[in-house]
Design an enzyme around this catalytic site. Structure first.
Site, PDB file in Angstrom:
ATOM      1  CG  ASP A 100      11.461  14.730  -1.786  1.00 55.99           C
ATOM      2  OD1 ASP A 100      11.535  14.866  -0.231  1.00 55.99           O
ATOM      3  OD2 ASP A 100      11.311  14.737  -2.426  1.00 55.99           O
ATOM      4  CG  ASP A 103       6.993  23.549  -0.164  1.00 57.70           C
ATOM      5  OD1 ASP A 103       7.278  24.521  -0.873  1.00 57.70           O
ATOM      6  OD2 ASP A 103       5.707  22.506  -0.899  1.00 57.70           O
ATOM      7  CE  LYS A 131       9.152  23.976  -3.419  1.00 58.42           C
ATOM      8  NZ  LYS A 131       7.939  23.156  -4.433  1.00 58.42           N
ATOM      9  CG  PHE A 152       5.998  21.440  -7.915  1.00 57.28           C
ATOM     10  CD1 PHE A 152       5.336  21.150  -7.035  1.00 57.28           C
ATOM     11  CD2 PHE A 152       5.772  20.035  -8.708  1.00 57.28           C
ATOM     12  CE1 PHE A 152       5.220  19.697  -5.777  1.00 57.28           C
ATOM     13  CE2 PHE A 152       5.627  19.286  -8.544  1.00 57.28           C
ATOM     14  CZ  PHE A 152       5.482  18.811  -7.292  1.00 57.28           C
TER      15      PHE A 152
HETATM   16  P1  IMP Z   1       6.751  19.621   3.090  1.00 58.06           P
HETATM   17  O1  IMP Z   1       5.306  19.062   4.425  1.00 58.06           O
HETATM   18  O2  IMP Z   1       5.693  20.307   2.873  1.00 58.06           O
HETATM   19  O3  IMP Z   1       7.409  20.247   3.603  1.00 58.06           O
HETATM   20  O4  IMP Z   1       6.871  19.104   1.669  1.00 58.06           O
HETATM   21  C1  IMP Z   1       7.496  18.073   1.359  1.00 58.06           C
HETATM   22  C2  IMP Z   1       7.011  16.478   0.463  1.00 58.06           C
HETATM   23  O5  IMP Z   1       6.072  17.244  -0.307  1.00 58.06           O
HETATM   24  C3  IMP Z   1       8.781  16.164   0.077  1.00 58.06           C
HETATM   25  O6  IMP Z   1       9.475  14.969   1.108  1.00 58.06           O
HETATM   26  C4  IMP Z   1       8.097  15.726  -1.460  1.00 58.06           C
HETATM   27  O7  IMP Z   1       7.492  14.327  -1.338  1.00 58.06           O
HETATM   28  C5  IMP Z   1       6.396  17.164  -1.680  1.00 58.06           C
HETATM   29  N1  IMP Z   1       7.115  17.613  -2.092  1.00 58.06           N
HETATM   30  C6  IMP Z   1       7.382  19.567  -2.271  1.00 58.06           C
HETATM   31  N2  IMP Z   1       7.628  20.538  -2.620  1.00 58.06           N
HETATM   32  C7  IMP Z   1       7.492  19.593  -4.238  1.00 58.06           C
HETATM   33  C8  IMP Z   1       8.562  20.251  -5.088  1.00 58.06           C
HETATM   34  O8  IMP Z   1       8.565  21.142  -5.328  1.00 58.06           O
HETATM   35  N3  IMP Z   1       7.539  18.265  -6.116  1.00 58.06           N
HETATM   36  C9  IMP Z   1       8.183  17.882  -5.798  1.00 58.06           C
HETATM   37  N4  IMP Z   1       7.683  17.165  -4.546  1.00 58.06           N
HETATM   38  C10 IMP Z   1       7.108  18.226  -3.734  1.00 58.06           C
END
Ligand code: IMP
Length: 175
Positions: A100, A103, A131, A152
């Site tokens: 999805d 981040d 992001k 977010f």
């Molecule tokens: P990362 O490990 O920080 O890259 O985040 C990955 C996971 O965090 C994604 O697969 C999402 O499920 C969740 N996530 C990150 N940012 C958002 C957001 O803005 N809204 C909802 N879920 C998020």
């Protein structure tokens, strides 16, 4: 604008999402002609994107899923766990991870490390949202739907505490 007290504003309408997903589907189909790719959906956030994207893929392909967990609320804990693993071997396969949002990058960094030694012919990442401003580790998705600011977002599979995944658009969450 729908009556949603938790929504600051809509970022992408259902029509905008559909148009971009069609483009991604065309691009990926062209890149994987004759390769029979395996699309790995990361549960649960990618479900809407996965279902729509796969309908735009015009080459023979197979599907599998993993469930990873990392987030509670709007803050990353930094800890990633595999809750559900792949059913099939990926040895010799051209794998496209469907996620999805990227981040911090911690989830996909963990996943790439996890899949690296399983003998795939290739592994690429396709994410609906990116992001880049919030990256903690280097992760480079080959296919990106939209780049967004460090906000977010909810809807179209994305949740806040498991809510709002069912919204047909993507919006900024009002804290
Ligand atoms: P990362 O490990 O920080 O890259 O985040 C990955 C996971 O965090 C994604 O697969 C999402 O499920 C969740 N996530 C990150 N940012 C958002 C957001 O803005 N809204 C909802 N879920 C998020």
């Amino acid at each position: 604008m729908p009556d949603m007290p938790v929504l600051d504003r809509i970022l992408f309408s259902p029509e905008q999402i559909k148009a971009r997903v069609e483009e991604l589907g065309r691009e990926i189909s062209a890149d994987y002609r004759g390769k029979q790719p395996l699309f790995v959906g990361i549960l649960r956030g990618s479900i809407m994107f996965y279902a729509d994207l796969l309908r735009e893929i015009s080459v023979d392909c197979t599907m599998d899923f993993m469930c990873l967990s990392s987030y509670t609320g709007t803050n990353s804990t930094g800890e990633v766990r595999t809750m559900l693993d792949l059913r099939e071997s990926i040895k010799g396969r051209h794998v496209v991870i469907v996620e999805d949002i990227v981040d911090t990058g911690l989830t996909l960094d963990y996943l790439m490390g996890n899949l690296k030694n399983r003998g795939a012919a290739s592994i690429e990442i396709c994410c609906l949202l990116d992001k880049p401003a919030n990256r903690k580790v280097e992760v480079t998705p080959k296919y990106v739907g939209f780049q967004i600011e460090n906000e977010f977002v909810i809807g179209y599979g994305l949740d806040y505490n498991e809510l709002y995944r069912n919204l047909p658009y993507i919006g900024v969450f009002k804290k």
